[in-house]
Enzyme design. Structure first.
Site, PDB file in Angstrom:
ATOM      1  N   CYS A 292     100.239  11.250 -14.677  1.00  0.00           N
ATOM      2  CA  CYS A 292      99.748  12.534 -14.380  1.00  0.00           C
ATOM      3  C   CYS A 292      99.144  13.208 -15.507  1.00  0.00           C
ATOM      4  O   CYS A 292      99.622  12.998 -16.620  1.00  0.00           O
ATOM      5  CB  CYS A 292     101.028  13.388 -13.732  1.00  0.00           C
ATOM      6  SG  CYS A 292     102.237  13.900 -14.787  1.00  0.00           S
TER       7      CYS A 292
ATOM      8  N   CYS B 148     101.804  14.476 -17.979  1.00  0.00           N
ATOM      9  CA  CYS B 148     102.305  13.297 -18.864  1.00  0.00           C
ATOM     10  C   CYS B 148     101.417  13.034 -19.984  1.00  0.00           C
ATOM     11  O   CYS B 148     101.898  12.811 -20.884  1.00  0.00           O
ATOM     12  CB  CYS B 148     102.949  12.291 -17.840  1.00  0.00           C
ATOM     13  SG  CYS B 148     104.359  12.620 -17.053  1.00  0.00           S
TER      14      CYS B 148
ATOM     15  N   CYS C  99     102.817  10.125 -10.258  1.00  0.00           N
ATOM     16  CA  CYS C  99     102.769   9.923 -11.552  1.00  0.00           C
ATOM     17  C   CYS C  99     103.648   8.599 -11.939  1.00  0.00           C
ATOM     18  O   CYS C  99     104.932   8.656 -11.247  1.00  0.00           O
ATOM     19  CB  CYS C  99     103.192  11.157 -12.553  1.00  0.00           C
ATOM     20  SG  CYS C  99     103.594  10.424 -14.234  1.00  0.00           S
TER      21      CYS C  99
ATOM     22  N   CYS D 251     106.562  10.211 -14.528  1.00  0.00           N
ATOM     23  CA  CYS D 251     107.710  11.447 -14.226  1.00  0.00           C
ATOM     24  C   CYS D 251     108.009  11.250 -12.913  1.00  0.00           C
ATOM     25  O   CYS D 251     109.029  12.057 -12.399  1.00  0.00           O
ATOM     26  CB  CYS D 251     107.105  12.425 -14.940  1.00  0.00           C
ATOM     27  SG  CYS D 251     105.669  13.194 -13.843  1.00  0.00           S
TER      28      CYS D 251
ATOM     29  N   ASP E  95     161.341  36.216  -6.264  1.00  0.00           N
ATOM     30  CA  ASP E  95     161.701  35.397  -5.106  1.00  0.00           C
ATOM     31  C   ASP E  95     160.950  36.109  -3.805  1.00  0.00           C
ATOM     32  O   ASP E  95     160.775  37.300  -4.086  1.00  0.00           O
ATOM     33  CB  ASP E  95     163.044  35.425  -5.023  1.00  0.00           C
ATOM     34  CG  ASP E  95     163.705  34.424  -6.130  1.00  0.00           C
ATOM     35  OD1 ASP E  95     162.892  33.507  -6.823  1.00  0.00           O
ATOM     36  OD2 ASP E  95     164.867  34.405  -6.514  1.00  0.00           O
TER      37      ASP E  95
HETATM   38 ZN   LIG Z   1     104.009  12.672 -15.027  1.00  0.00          ZN
END
Ligand SMILES: [Zn+2]
Length: 513
Positions: free
Chosen positions: A34, A37, A84, A87, A328
């Site tokens: 993508c 990236c 992608c 990723c 108690d």
């Molecule tokens: Zn990507």
């Protein structure tokens, strides 16, 4: 931002994109990365890189005259969804939600709106934000493999050497960078170390590949907790190691079918603590919920009365009750009360002073009036320390209704009140031996006095001020000689205790509003 600034920004973006090496960009597009990236790999990241459609268009222009790859493997596996290959859609804001629906948000602000909606539905009122992201190991491996492929092909190029110098932004950091700002805007808060946490957990059914020599190639995933800096170093080391043994390494090949990751969004808040003091007027109410063989002991517990009242006020998931010592079930807690802390887990809101005051009134007028609370307030972790520290040093005052086997004489009153800081040796009482280890403890009775009861010569009230942790019942009757001296041994007769009240817990903690 003015129009000219926006134009300027787009011009700058175009310049950056056109300066990228076309052959490498073409490779990466062919490998179906993508735009986010691709830019990350070249060390480009920032606000101007959020014009996704513009980036796609310009990148396509950059590689226009480059022949597309003839690799048949890549051609056949053209990815229809456009997810992608590195990723797996995380930076495209594509994921599979908890209802197994494919969600494609397209941009960071729409994705942030989705997360905001989930947080709002869960009822959280955040005053700041802490964003945590967890990504599957395969994505770290994809990143390493792509970088390695680039190195194999382009390591001699100047731009590649330059790229190695720039900071590499991981998928995790890239996602955080892109959604933090829109999320801050939507929530109306700033991010930082916060009591409110949003955790995004991405998972993939794809497992990291095995390399040819059988070693799992997921170095990155093993060190998921490390910071960004050391991740870079690790990748560098990894790349270097890889280049030393190129034959063993598979270069990056996208999967034939890429599925978006599943996303789980978890909103949570760190616990809050409500401090206060409680009084217990019943001899049939335990401090904590007490169930033996499915049968409730006593008619109620302080823990439940206080916890179930305050929990809805903070819209929490659960509560835990902590007190400075205990009495108690058959012992009343009077005087200024006993300090306690109520821990509210995953609270959605912080109660106001006013609402706590109103809650106090509500608890104190509950039917039966078994338990009362006072000085309720939200305290920080120091409240916890204060309570725990005070607990060990505190003195406690008691009133006990006592019977003796002979007539009470005036000289007994003198004998008792003359004893100051009387040291006792107490072996673990018979009645608690089943749950406490047998020990011998030294305890101190600071002072005592006898209050006569009109019309009775064998019953009287004994007032005591003692060190914390003294077993009072045992001090009175002697516990078959396991506590010495005892009231019985001092008065030289048989002594029984009929009733006991805690009349004061001498601690500064939560004493005032
Ligand atoms: Zn990507």
């Amino acid at each position: 931002m003015g129009a000219s600034n926006a134009d300027e920004e787009l011009r700058l973006l175009d310049d950056v994109l056109r300066s990228l090496p076309p052959a490498a960009v073409n490779d990466l597009l062919t490998l179906r990365l993508c735009p986010q990236c691709i830019l990350r790999l070249f060390g480009k990241y920032g606000p101007i890189y959020t014009h996704y459609s513009r980036i796609s268009t310009v990148l396509a222009e950059v590689v226009q005259h480059q022949p597309s790859s003839d690799d048949p493997l890549l051609k056949e596996s053209a990815n229809e969804d456009g997810i992608c290959s590195v990723c797996f859609g995380i930076l495209q804001f594509i994921c599979v939600d908890e209802k197994q629906t494919l969600v494609n948000k397209g941009c960071a602000s729409d994705f942030a709106a989705l997360i905001y909606e989930l947080a709002r539905k869960d009822g959280h009122q955040a005053d700041s934000l802490s964003l945590e992201v967890s990504i599957p190991p395969i994505i770290v491996e994809n990143e390493n493999a792509v970088r390695l492929s680039m190195k194999q092909k382009y390591s001699s190029e100047d731009w590649f050497q330059e790229m190695l110098q720039s900071e590499f932004i991981s998928v995790k950091d890239a996602l955080k960078l892109s959604i933090t700002e829109p999320l801050e805007t939507l929530l109306g808060v700033k991010s930082g170390s916060s009591s409110f946490r949003v955790r995004l957990t991405y998972t993939s059914s794809e497992m990291p590949m095995k390399t040819d020599n059988g070693k799992e190639n997921n170095q990155g995933s093993k060190k998921r907790k490390i910071g960004r800096r050391s991740e870079i170093t690790d990748t560098e080391v990894h790349l270097k190691q890889c280049s030393d043994s190129l034959q063993e390494i598979k270069s990056f090949r996208p999967l034939e079918k890429i599925s978006a990751c599943s996303l789980e969004v978890l909103c949570s808040s760190t616990p809050i603590y409500i401090g206060g003091r409680y009084l217990k007027y019943s001899r049939n109410v335990s401090q904590s919920r007490w169930i033996i063989d499915d049968e409730r002991m006593g008619e109620a517990s302080v823990e439940e009365i206080v916890g179930t009242s305050i929990l809805p006020l903070c819209k929490g998931d659960n509560y835990k009750f902590h007190a400075a010592g205990r009495e108690d079930i058959d012992v009343r807690m009077l005087g200024s009360g006993r300090p306690f802390l109520l821990e509210i887990q995953n609270p959605r809101m912080l109660p106001s002073e006013l609402s706590l005051k109103e809650m106090e009134t509500k608890i104190n007028s509950l039917e039966g009036k078994l338990v009362k609370v006072k000085n309720l307030k939200v305290v920080d972790e120091q409240g916890w320390t204060l309570m725990r520290e005070g607990e060990a040093e505190k003195q406690k005052q008691y009133a006990a209704l006592v019977w003796i086997s002979r007539q009470l004489e005036d000289k007994d009153l003198v004998t008792i009140s003359s004893l100051k800081d009387l040291k006792l040796l107490q072996r673990t009482p018979v009645r608690v031996l089943h749950r406490r280890s047998p020990l011998e403890r030294e305890k101190i009775i600071h002072s005592m006095s006898i209050e006569k009861m009109s019309g009775s010569t064998q019953y009287f009230l004994l007032h005591l001020c003692t060190q914390a942790g003294t077993y009072i019942k045992e001090f009175v009757h002697g516990d078959l000689g396991r506590t010495y001296p005892s009231l019985g041994s001092i008065l030289g007769c048989r002594v029984e205790i009929l009733q006991l009240d805690v009349t004061d817990v001498k601690m500064d903690c939560f004493l005032t509003e």
